[in-house]
Design an enzyme around this catalytic site. Sequence first.
Site, PDB file in Angstrom:
ATOM      1  N   THR A   1       0.841  -1.195   0.000  1.00 65.23           N
ATOM      2  CA  THR A   1       0.000   0.000   0.000  1.00 65.23           C
ATOM      3  C   THR A   1       0.873   1.240   0.000  1.00 65.23           C
ATOM      4  OG1 THR A   1      -0.034   0.259   2.404  1.00 65.23           O
ATOM      5  CG2 THR A   1      -1.742  -1.145   1.425  1.00 65.23           C
ATOM      6  N   ASP A   2       0.314   2.345  -0.486  1.00 64.04           N
ATOM      7  CA  ASP A   2       0.871   3.630  -0.103  1.00 64.04           C
ATOM      8  C   ASP A   2       0.642   3.751   1.406  1.00 64.04           C
ATOM      9  OD1 ASP A   2       1.957   6.163  -0.072  1.00 64.04           O
ATOM     10  OD2 ASP A   2       0.735   6.916  -1.721  1.00 64.04           O
ATOM     11  N   TRP A   3       1.382   4.633   2.054  1.00 61.18           N
ATOM     12  CA  TRP A   3       1.377   4.673   3.515  1.00 61.18           C
ATOM     13  C   TRP A   3       0.003   5.134   4.024  1.00 61.18           C
ATOM     14  CZ3 TRP A   3       5.197   2.451   1.769  1.00 61.18           C
ATOM     15  CH2 TRP A   3       6.314   2.074   2.521  1.00 61.18           C
TER      16      TRP A   3
END
Length: 756
Positions: free
Chosen positions: A231-233
């Site tokens: 995931t993106d953060w």
Amino acid sequence: MTERNIKELVTQMTLEEKASLCSGRDFWNTKAVERLGIPSVMLSDGPHGLRKQESEGDHLGLNESIPAVCFPAGCAIASSWDREVAKLLGQTLANECQAENVSTILGPAMNIKRSPLCGRNFEYLSEDPLLSSDMASAYVQAVQSKNVATSPKHFMANNQEFHRMTSDSIMDDRTMREIYLASFEKMVKEAKPWTMMGAYNKLNGTYLCENKLILTDILRDEWGFEGYVMTDWGAMNDRVDGLIAGCELEMPAMSDRTDKEIVAAVESGKLDQSILDQAVERFLTVIFNYVDNRDESAVFDREADHKVAQHLAEESSILLKNQDAILPLKKEQKVAFIGQYAQEPRYQGGGSSHINSFKVDSALEAAKDLSVSYARGYDDRLDVAVENLEEQALELAQQSDVAVLFIGLPDRYESEGYDRKHMQLPANQVELLEKISQVQENLVVVLHNGSAIEMPWIDKVKGLLEVYLGGQAVGQATVNLLYGEVNPSGRLAETFPLRLQDTPTYLDYGGENDKSYYREGVFVGYRYYSSKEMPVLFPFGHGLSYTQFSYGQLELSQKELTDADTLAVTVRVTNTGICYGKEVVQVYVAAPNSKIIRPSLELRAFDKIGLEPGESKTVTVELDKRAFAYWDMDRQNWTVEEGDYTIIIGRSAEEKILEASVHVAPAQPTRKVFHLNSTIGEILADKHAGPIFEQMMGSALGGNAEAQQVADSQSDAVSAEMMQAMMEGMPIRQLLSFVPGIEKSMLEGLVAVLNQ
């Protein structure tokens, strides 16, 4: 470690241990399973510098990272149009990662520049998917050649910062395939990245980190991706749904909350344990690719890498205007450097990619041995003029042979997290430019910015050098370019429109109610401007040089081919000037007689070559099916429409140099499926169906005395042209109303025969 060993390792793990590997230990590190020898590894932000945080981590850059080297941002690197530049950047960063024990660098950032307003455009590569994909591919291959993973991002359609964590990018399949997926597709197939980063946003109603169509059906099953998706953060919406869709790693750490959700889903039967096992295998394969190939001898030589950053900035800067050959400057000239950015350059963007540069070159320091004087001119913390700064600048400009004004966008104007509201420079910078132009006609502007800007002042300057966000060595690079030590060779990877109102997304960029409709479709950037024949400030692909190039005859390997063939396009380029220079050969394809609504031309290949004065080189590129294809939403496949295509050699999307025609046909003609709502016109236009229709229905239509009588009457109300148009657009079901004796069963039988 072999795949067999990893499978065996997974069998030794408890359910809880498997689940634990699906989320991070903290902000930058993955979890370990020490009893089985599975280590924790570090990830680091990128893609234009190492942002390793050794203390408490965060992804917004609030805690300081180690001193490192800031290379030119993506907006600049793509402007080199040079795969070797991307390769050198990748190799250098990978060596730094090995030296600092960083397993994965998060990049490249390759979302399409849909609008100049996107706050993160400084990181992204281009408005064109081919240029974006090719530059990213070279970078990924270079990084991974040193056994460090990349994570191309943000997959996909993350084209705005406004409500980026909840916005829904809504587009049709053709737009998705030809533009936004295409930016990633070629890179995935060619470079085979070890990881991919999912985006925050939704796509057509589904969050991208739980979007099975994108992460599994397309990325893995169609494109052959074998790594893991992270995931993106903070981008995960539903952890179990994400895992099922094909998102293996959630970042950053989530305590153990989502680990427990995974365990509970397996125990309840909602999540098949084989999916979890597969996720862990994918993750461990990448981890051990790094761990088992660790280069303990790697050294982070910051001074050497600073020189690399300088070279990359030189290769990526663009000479946009050079009236009266004002550049290069002569060393004997008395030159005024004016503007805060001459002394304190804006060289990188704000947000997660922010690098703690171990040193920064300024143009003023680089020019210390030249006849250069300096005035600050403005304060970039303000939008209003500071009177004494302006006065000093004007006095210096008037006393000099040439004034070089360093201006651009302050950090507060563009950053991750928010979008720009306009495309203008700060008012105090524009005011200063206009006043200098009144006292000094020899005015050159150096631009420090991460995205396109409006330039209502362009006629007031003779020279314009775009250095974008050129990294920490941009000062020395700029001086070398201004004085001709290096010949500018960059080309725009995005269009600079005349004004914001001209952009294809002007009316609805950002969307409303968290829905962003991509109503412009495939008409992004130059595809829009060229199709509308709309004037722009500087077109996609534009860039000048201190030398000149001529092109020989354009040669095609074939004049007729099928979409199973490859077309070789060859042209000879000669440096007809007086100094060494590099030329970008741009190959566009147009389908001028297409029945499909498509852009007037599209970039399909490019190459960059260096030539000494008088030297010639032959450039050959190959075009395959995709160079001529569009995404057919009915067939859900790439389709080549039979017809004549124009191969164009251009210096930009606007400046066409050579053209040649080629006829392309499908190798295996795709049969159109007909039904009762198919029109008479489209049936007659089909090579297979047309003759059958005429044979079966000709007598019935010819015997329609009433229709013929109306057509023959040529009354004011009904013309032959009107009747022809009506018949062409008439669905065959309407023959039941207009042709006596026609039965529905007859038409159904006709459709069956047409589809045989």
